[in-house]
Scaffold this motif. Structure first.
Motif, PDB file in Angstrom:
ATOM      1  N   ILE A  57       2.725  10.316  -4.283  1.00  0.00           N
ATOM      2  CA  ILE A  57       1.444  11.063  -4.161  1.00  0.00           C
ATOM      3  C   ILE A  57       0.264   9.858  -4.065  1.00  0.00           C
ATOM      4  O   ILE A  57      -0.749  10.129  -3.059  1.00  0.00           O
ATOM      5  N   ALA A  58       0.419   9.017  -5.049  1.00  0.00           N
ATOM      6  CA  ALA A  58      -0.704   7.889  -5.098  1.00  0.00           C
ATOM      7  C   ALA A  58      -0.760   7.300  -3.645  1.00  0.00           C
ATOM      8  O   ALA A  58      -1.878   7.086  -3.345  1.00  0.00           O
ATOM      9  N   MET A  59       0.240   6.773  -3.176  1.00  0.00           N
ATOM     10  CA  MET A  59       0.147   5.967  -1.858  1.00  0.00           C
ATOM     11  C   MET A  59      -0.560   6.988  -0.914  1.00  0.00           C
ATOM     12  O   MET A  59      -1.336   6.083   0.044  1.00  0.00           O
ATOM     13  N   ASN A  60      -0.091   8.120  -0.676  1.00  0.00           N
ATOM     14  CA  ASN A  60      -0.756   8.854   0.297  1.00  0.00           C
ATOM     15  C   ASN A  60      -2.030   9.208  -0.021  1.00  0.00           C
ATOM     16  O   ASN A  60      -2.850   9.464   1.037  1.00  0.00           O
ATOM     17  N   LEU A  61      -2.596   9.270  -1.204  1.00  0.00           N
ATOM     18  CA  LEU A  61      -3.911   9.481  -1.190  1.00  0.00           C
ATOM     19  C   LEU A  61      -5.026   8.281  -1.008  1.00  0.00           C
ATOM     20  O   LEU A  61      -5.964   8.455  -0.469  1.00  0.00           O
ATOM     21  N   VAL A  62      -4.009   7.169  -1.610  1.00  0.00           N
ATOM     22  CA  VAL A  62      -4.795   5.875  -1.175  1.00  0.00           C
ATOM     23  C   VAL A  62      -5.199   5.714   0.425  1.00  0.00           C
ATOM     24  O   VAL A  62      -6.120   5.471   0.770  1.00  0.00           O
ATOM     25  N   ASN A  63      -4.096   6.063   0.966  1.00  0.00           N
ATOM     26  CA  ASN A  63      -4.073   6.293   2.336  1.00  0.00           C
ATOM     27  C   ASN A  63      -4.398   7.467   3.316  1.00  0.00           C
ATOM     28  O   ASN A  63      -3.609   7.906   4.088  1.00  0.00           O
ATOM     29  N   ALA A  64      -5.191   8.286   2.576  1.00  0.00           N
ATOM     30  CA  ALA A  64      -4.912   9.920   2.841  1.00  0.00           C
ATOM     31  C   ALA A  64      -5.399  10.009   4.599  1.00  0.00           C
ATOM     32  O   ALA A  64      -4.380  10.621   5.180  1.00  0.00           O
ATOM     33  N   SER A  65      -6.202   9.549   5.097  1.00  0.00           N
ATOM     34  CA  SER A  65      -6.255   9.911   6.649  1.00  0.00           C
ATOM     35  C   SER A  65      -5.102   9.522   7.530  1.00  0.00           C
ATOM     36  O   SER A  65      -4.563  10.117   8.144  1.00  0.00           O
TER      37      SER A  65
ATOM     38  N   ALA B 152      -2.010   9.110   6.347  1.00  0.00           N
ATOM     39  CA  ALA B 152      -1.051   9.939   5.650  1.00  0.00           C
ATOM     40  C   ALA B 152      -1.139  11.371   6.520  1.00  0.00           C
ATOM     41  O   ALA B 152      -0.037  11.904   6.790  1.00  0.00           O
ATOM     42  N   TRP B 153      -2.151  11.867   6.697  1.00  0.00           N
ATOM     43  CA  TRP B 153      -2.482  12.949   7.152  1.00  0.00           C
ATOM     44  C   TRP B 153      -2.296  13.234   8.805  1.00  0.00           C
ATOM     45  O   TRP B 153      -1.666  14.063   9.068  1.00  0.00           O
ATOM     46  N   LEU B 154      -2.531  11.938   9.351  1.00  0.00           N
ATOM     47  CA  LEU B 154      -2.115  11.668  10.760  1.00  0.00           C
ATOM     48  C   LEU B 154      -0.586  11.733  10.926  1.00  0.00           C
ATOM     49  O   LEU B 154      -0.065  12.606  11.942  1.00  0.00           O
ATOM     50  N   ARG B 155       0.133  11.203   9.882  1.00  0.00           N
ATOM     51  CA  ARG B 155       1.385  11.229  10.257  1.00  0.00           C
ATOM     52  C   ARG B 155       2.083  12.543  10.032  1.00  0.00           C
ATOM     53  O   ARG B 155       2.985  12.883  10.521  1.00  0.00           O
ATOM     54  N   PHE B 156       1.592  13.182   8.721  1.00  0.00           N
ATOM     55  CA  PHE B 156       1.997  14.411   8.636  1.00  0.00           C
ATOM     56  C   PHE B 156       1.760  15.453   9.689  1.00  0.00           C
ATOM     57  O   PHE B 156       2.940  16.078   9.998  1.00  0.00           O
ATOM     58  N   THR B 157       0.796  15.156  10.358  1.00  0.00           N
ATOM     59  CA  THR B 157       0.583  16.258  11.560  1.00  0.00           C
ATOM     60  C   THR B 157       1.031  15.826  12.876  1.00  0.00           C
ATOM     61  O   THR B 157       1.350  16.810  13.747  1.00  0.00           O
TER      62      THR B 157
END
Lengths: 108, 230
Positions: free
Chosen positions: B173-181, B183-188
């Motif tokens: 979770i921390a990794m994805n929060l640090v790199n949130a944008s 992570a979001w792009l990858r997720f979507t």
């Protein structure tokens, strides 16, 4: 008795697979009825031995009824042999100590 | 069989069933085997000329009180559940590591290089997952030792599983929060990235469920002990 139950169970399964109640009967028969333990302790002991890989248990049809039948595994045979050796060593030591001393003066 | 014959057996088995906590299948199996044993014992008494009701009562007496027998079964249920939990950890964590490495190296989830903080977190996660998987492998091996206290091994598996969820889940979770944008792009936008997230989340949920189930079987075992003391 609890400490020895596992070994006794392995030994009555040596000559072939049996289900729970047949194991209890065999234990009682072999001990001449002297082995008096709650039969309910035998079933969890079977599970414990199964978990340890010394028995394999499965449901099979015996005499027209579905029974959970237990078979001695190779590891179980080894464990039984080891337990026998331990016991005979232990009992001979205890016997040697408990034997009444010879009367004084008798040549040894 | 008449109802009166079944009564003492049924009552005893129902009490046993109520006292056991653990996987439903394992419990059913235990109760079914106990029923067979009690039926056999009652049959033997009846063949000896005892009336059916007394035969059932004697079979129940020979079996022993549920308060004495249930804890022995409960140890085995706890050991079984502990083994499952440890096995799940030993397999799932390395599988997740390999899976995520594949996602990154395959180029199926492209993106800019990760920031330094993410690299540190990823390193922490790899070390933690490897250590936890190794410990879990050891715990699986210990469940095969008959003399080991099955409850202690199960408790260790439960704690290990909870540590895995907190450390591995937390660092993810921390990794994805640090790199949130990113992570979001990858997720979507990336099907591979999305499925990797879903699988990881699923594994974490499974680990949690398994740990909680182990906790429940252990708490039942402790309750048995208290009854025994009373």
């Amino acid at each position: 008795m609890r400490g020895h139950l596992d070994g006794l169970i392995l030994s009555v399964l040596e000559d072939g697979p049996r289900h729970g109640y047949a194991i209890i009967e065999a234990l009682q028969a072999r001990s001449g009825g002297a082995l008096d333990l709650p039969t309910g302790t035998v079933y969890p002991a079977l599970r414990r031995l199964e978990r340890a890989g010394r028995l394999s248990g499965s449901w099979s049809t015996v005499g027209g009824r579905e029974r959970r039948t237990y078979t001695l595994t190779r590891a179980g045979r080894h464990a039984l042999a080891a337990q026998r050796a331990d016991w005979s060593e232990f009992s001979s030591v205890v016997e040697a100590v408990l034997r009444p001393p010879r009367p004084a003066g008798e040549p040894s | 069989m008449t109802a009166s014959l079944r009564d003492p057996l049924d009552a005893h088995l129902a009490e046993l069933d109520r006292s056991l906590r653990g996987p439903a299948r394992a419990r059913r199996d235990i109760v079914r085997e106990a029923r067979d044993g009690l039926d056999d014992a009652a049959d033997a008494y009846r063949r000896g000329g005892v009336d059916p009701h007394t035969a059932a009562r004697l079979a129940v007496r020979d079996f022993g009180p549920v308060a004495e027998i249930a804890p022995l079964y409960q140890d085995e249920l706890a050991a079984g559940q502990g083994r499952r939990t440890a096995l799940l950890l030993a397999i799932a964590l390395p599988a997740l590591m390999v899976g995520w490495d594949f996602v990154w190296q395959s180029g199926l989830a492209p993106g800019p290089p990760a920031p330094a903080a993410v690299k540190v977190l990823a390193r922490v996660q790899d070390v933690a997952a490897t250590t936890i998987a190794a410990v879990s492998g050891l715990l699986v091996a210990l469940t095969f030792r008959r003399t080991r206290s099955p409850r202690r091994v199960a408790a260790a598996a439960m704690v290990t599983s909870m540590v895995a969820v907190v450390v591995c889940g937390g660092s993810a979770i921390a990794m994805n929060l640090v790199n949130a944008s990113e992570a979001w792009l990858r997720f979507t936008t990336q099907p591979v990235g999305l499925s990797a997230y879903v699988v990881s989340l699923g594994v974490m949920v499974l680990l949690n469920v398994s740990a909680l189930r182990t906790l429940r079987t252990l708490r039942a075992a402790r309750k048995d002990d208290r009854h025994r003391v009373e």
